[in-house]
Write an enzyme that holds these catalytic residues in place. Structure first.
Site, mmCIF file in Angstrom:
data_model
loop_
_atom_site.group_PDB
_atom_site.id
_atom_site.type_symbol
_atom_site.label_atom_id
_atom_site.label_comp_id
_atom_site.label_asym_id
_atom_site.label_seq_id
_atom_site.Cartn_x
_atom_site.Cartn_y
_atom_site.Cartn_z
ATOM 1 N N TYR A 59 0.651 -1.647 -0.147
ATOM 2 C CA TYR A 59 0.029 -0.117 -0.002
ATOM 3 C C TYR A 59 1.090 0.639 -0.017
ATOM 4 O O TYR A 59 2.027 1.349 0.876
ATOM 5 C CB TYR A 59 -0.793 0.252 1.088
ATOM 6 C CG TYR A 59 -2.235 -0.552 0.689
ATOM 7 C CD1 TYR A 59 -2.911 0.645 0.182
ATOM 8 C CD2 TYR A 59 -3.274 -1.400 1.081
ATOM 9 C CE1 TYR A 59 -4.795 0.536 -0.722
ATOM 10 C CE2 TYR A 59 -4.618 -1.550 1.005
ATOM 11 C CZ TYR A 59 -5.253 -0.490 -0.014
ATOM 12 O OH TYR A 59 -6.266 -0.410 -0.206
ATOM 13 N N GLU A 61 -0.683 4.909 -0.495
ATOM 14 C CA GLU A 61 -1.180 5.991 -1.132
ATOM 15 C C GLU A 61 -0.124 7.103 -0.241
ATOM 16 O O GLU A 61 0.290 7.474 0.791
ATOM 17 C CB GLU A 61 -2.164 5.983 0.133
ATOM 18 C CG GLU A 61 -3.280 5.682 -0.472
ATOM 19 C CD GLU A 61 -4.637 5.334 0.364
ATOM 20 O OE1 GLU A 61 -4.891 6.359 1.453
ATOM 21 O OE2 GLU A 61 -5.576 4.422 0.533
ATOM 22 N N ASP A 205 -6.077 13.216 -25.387
ATOM 23 C CA ASP A 205 -6.054 12.027 -24.904
ATOM 24 C C ASP A 205 -5.425 11.111 -26.380
ATOM 25 O O ASP A 205 -5.761 10.742 -27.556
ATOM 26 C CB ASP A 205 -7.706 10.997 -24.877
ATOM 27 C CG ASP A 205 -7.914 10.087 -24.382
ATOM 28 O OD1 ASP A 205 -6.438 9.586 -24.659
ATOM 29 O OD2 ASP A 205 -8.660 9.812 -23.862
ATOM 30 N N THR A 231 -2.898 6.237 -22.497
ATOM 31 C CA THR A 231 -3.318 4.985 -21.476
ATOM 32 C C THR A 231 -1.625 4.040 -21.826
ATOM 33 O O THR A 231 -0.915 4.700 -23.233
ATOM 34 C CB THR A 231 -3.613 3.585 -22.508
ATOM 35 O OG1 THR A 231 -3.915 4.017 -23.385
ATOM 36 C CG2 THR A 231 -5.697 3.913 -21.439
ATOM 37 N N LYS A 234 -1.512 0.344 -25.095
ATOM 38 C CA LYS A 234 -2.010 0.143 -26.143
ATOM 39 C C LYS A 234 -0.872 0.430 -27.344
ATOM 40 O O LYS A 234 0.061 -0.661 -27.622
ATOM 41 C CB LYS A 234 -2.992 1.811 -26.466
ATOM 42 C CG LYS A 234 -3.991 1.265 -26.126
ATOM 43 C CD LYS A 234 -5.405 2.443 -26.441
ATOM 44 C CE LYS A 234 -6.560 1.760 -25.621
ATOM 45 N NZ LYS A 234 -6.599 2.471 -24.702
ATOM 46 N N ARG A 240 -1.556 -2.444 -18.505
ATOM 47 C CA ARG A 240 -3.059 -2.146 -18.657
ATOM 48 C C ARG A 240 -2.525 -0.381 -17.541
ATOM 49 O O ARG A 240 -2.715 -0.539 -16.425
ATOM 50 C CB ARG A 240 -3.874 -2.801 -18.434
ATOM 51 C CG ARG A 240 -5.191 -1.745 -18.743
ATOM 52 C CD ARG A 240 -6.298 -4.043 -18.743
ATOM 53 N NE ARG A 240 -5.949 -4.376 -20.202
ATOM 54 C CZ ARG A 240 -5.908 -3.778 -21.033
ATOM 55 N NH1 ARG A 240 -7.003 -3.001 -21.378
ATOM 56 N NH2 ARG A 240 -5.839 -4.906 -22.391
HETATM 57 N N1 DSN Z 1 -10.597 2.787 -26.040
HETATM 58 C C1 DSN Z 1 -11.334 1.638 -26.265
HETATM 59 C C2 DSN Z 1 -10.821 1.498 -27.329
HETATM 60 O O1 DSN Z 1 -9.895 2.083 -28.431
HETATM 61 O O2 DSN Z 1 -10.185 -0.517 -27.989
HETATM 62 C C3 DSN Z 1 -11.306 1.350 -25.297
HETATM 63 O O3 DSN Z 1 -12.189 2.079 -24.273
#
Ligand code: DSN
Length: 421
Positions: A59, A61, A205, A231, A234, A240
């Site tokens: 933990y 925080e 984003d 993120t 990808k 993730r």
């Molecule tokens: N970002 C989405 C996708 O492109 O698959 C999932 O939320």
């Protein structure tokens, strides 16, 4: 094998036979199918091992040097290292590596500068935007006043003059530049001009294109947008999770908004894996990888176009493209099911101005990050394109499809990613 990785190996072999069987099945699926989901990738074994480490027990925080728990010396080092590498990779002076996901990164930015009811201008979901940019069933749609911009009806690309017009009419407090199914370059500088003209914050984003930006082959939003969210799983090919990048002047606001604003304890094993992923992306080989993703995407896109498929916006500049199946008298649902039956895994996707709902859709989305990680190149893109075309034209011919399924498996297995597993 090092002592540490031996421990990880042993832990992953614990005798929960039921779960082990499921994991084995999923590994086998990933090894034997062709993954064209634009938001998926094969992360390295180093990243997987780090995610499966003892850091999951801790933990922490708070932030490095300022935690609510004792025993945080090592995890402080982990987080400092992740931040240092993230800043180096994206040429920034501040980043927060704690968001559990892209949606949480976005939510944290919203809560840092917006109040309930404030207005956001973002891309329509149907035209390529994301749920967390204001969909009415998402928290953003419930708590903020959402205005959306669409792509141009003819070009199917962002019409910046129209975005400007809408910004002037709606006077948003925040504008979002970013999408999850847009195949063209997003001009962050133009969005900046628009945001400045109406006195709005700008959030980019970059979840989908983070790896392409890290590889230096797609324009960056860092230094242009007030906030960049991404993120790490990808095109960036890590674990993730989510990150936020901004100028240092926003550090207090963002840190507070992530913790305690939207999250509790950070996932230290994931943050460590993010650090590993950033190191991999800093390696010169990653630039080549990101170039190849786009090369493969363009090759496959052009091939499908030659085969007579209508490509949304006529082409691609990035890792993905959309096929409009309307004139093939097929829905995205039918096409993605047929392709999955032969082992080609992608997703049905709404297209701009789609008349069908998101569960059916008129299109499919095709992305090349995962097959590029496997080492596939233009020749394999032609092969995959042929198999997609054949499957869609023969979707009710079970015998013919069995043959395609065998070819898909052979192709996938001849480009192994996890040979040691
Ligand atoms: N970002 C989405 C996708 O492109 O698959 C999932 O939320």
């Amino acid at each position: 094998m090092t002592k540490e990785s031996n421990i990880n190996h042993t832990l992953s072999q614990v005798a929960d036979n039921e779960m082990a069987a499921i994991l084995k099945k999923e590994l086998q699926r990933q090894k034997s199918q062709i993954v064209l989901i634009a938001s998926e990738n094969f992360t390295s074994q180093e990243v997987i091992k780090t995610m499966g480490s003892v850091l999951t027990n801790k933990y922490a925080e708070g932030y490095p040097g300022d935690r609510y728990y004792e025993g945080c010396n090592a995890v402080d080092e982990v987080e400092d290292l992740a931040i240092k590498r993230c800043n180096l990779l994206f040429n920034s002076n501040y980043s927060n590596v704690q968001p559990h996901s892209g949606v949480q990164a976005n939510t944290s930015v919203f809560l840092s500068v917006l109040n309930c009811g404030d207005r956001i201008l973002s891309m329509n979901l149907r035209d390529g935007g994301h749920l967390s940019h204001g969909h009415k069933q998402n928290l953003t749609g419930k708590y903020f006043d959402i205005f959306t911009y669409s792509v141009d009806t003819e070009t199917e690309m962002i019409d910046y003059d129209n975005v400007k017009k809408l910004a002037k009419i709606s006077k948003p407090k925040l504008i979002i530049a970013g999408a999850s199914s847009y195949s063209r370059i997003i001009d962050y500088a133009k969005f900046r001009e628009i945001a400045d003209e109406v006195g709005a914050f700008l959030m980019a984003d970059i979840a989908h294109v983070a790896g392409l930006i890290a590889g230096g082959i797609y324009p960056t939003s860092v230094g242009i947008a007030d906030f960049t969210t991404a993120t790490t799983h990808k095109t960036l090919r890590g674990p993730r999770g989510g990150i936020i990048i901004a100028d240092k002047k926003y550090s207090g606001l963002i840190n507070k908004s992530v913790f305690p604003g939207t999250q509790g304890g950070p996932l230290m094993h994931i943050i460590a894996a993010k650090a590993v992923c950033f190191r991999e992306a800093l390696d010169p080989s990653f630039k080549l990888y990101s170039q190849k993703i786009i090369e493969n995407s363009k090759v496959l896109c052009d091939f499908m176009k030659e085969k007579g498929y209508r490509i949304v916006s006529g082409g691609t500049d990035n890792h993905l493209f959309l096929i409009d199946l309307t004139d093939k008298h097929l829905t995205g649902y039918e096409a993605s099911e047929a392709l999955a039956s032969v082992g080609i895994i992608l997703n049905k996707n709404v297209i701009p101005y789609d008349k069908l709902n998101p569960n059916i859709t008129s299109g499919i989305r095709i992305g090349t990050p995962a097959v590029t990680t496997q080492g596939m190149g233009p020749n394999q893109m032609y092969e995959i394109g042929e198999m997609i075309d054949f499957t869609l034209k023969n979707k009710d011919n079970g015998t013919a499809l069995k043959n395609v399924a065998r070819k898909v498996k052979d192709l996938a297995e001849s480009f192994p990613v996890y040979s040691g597993l």
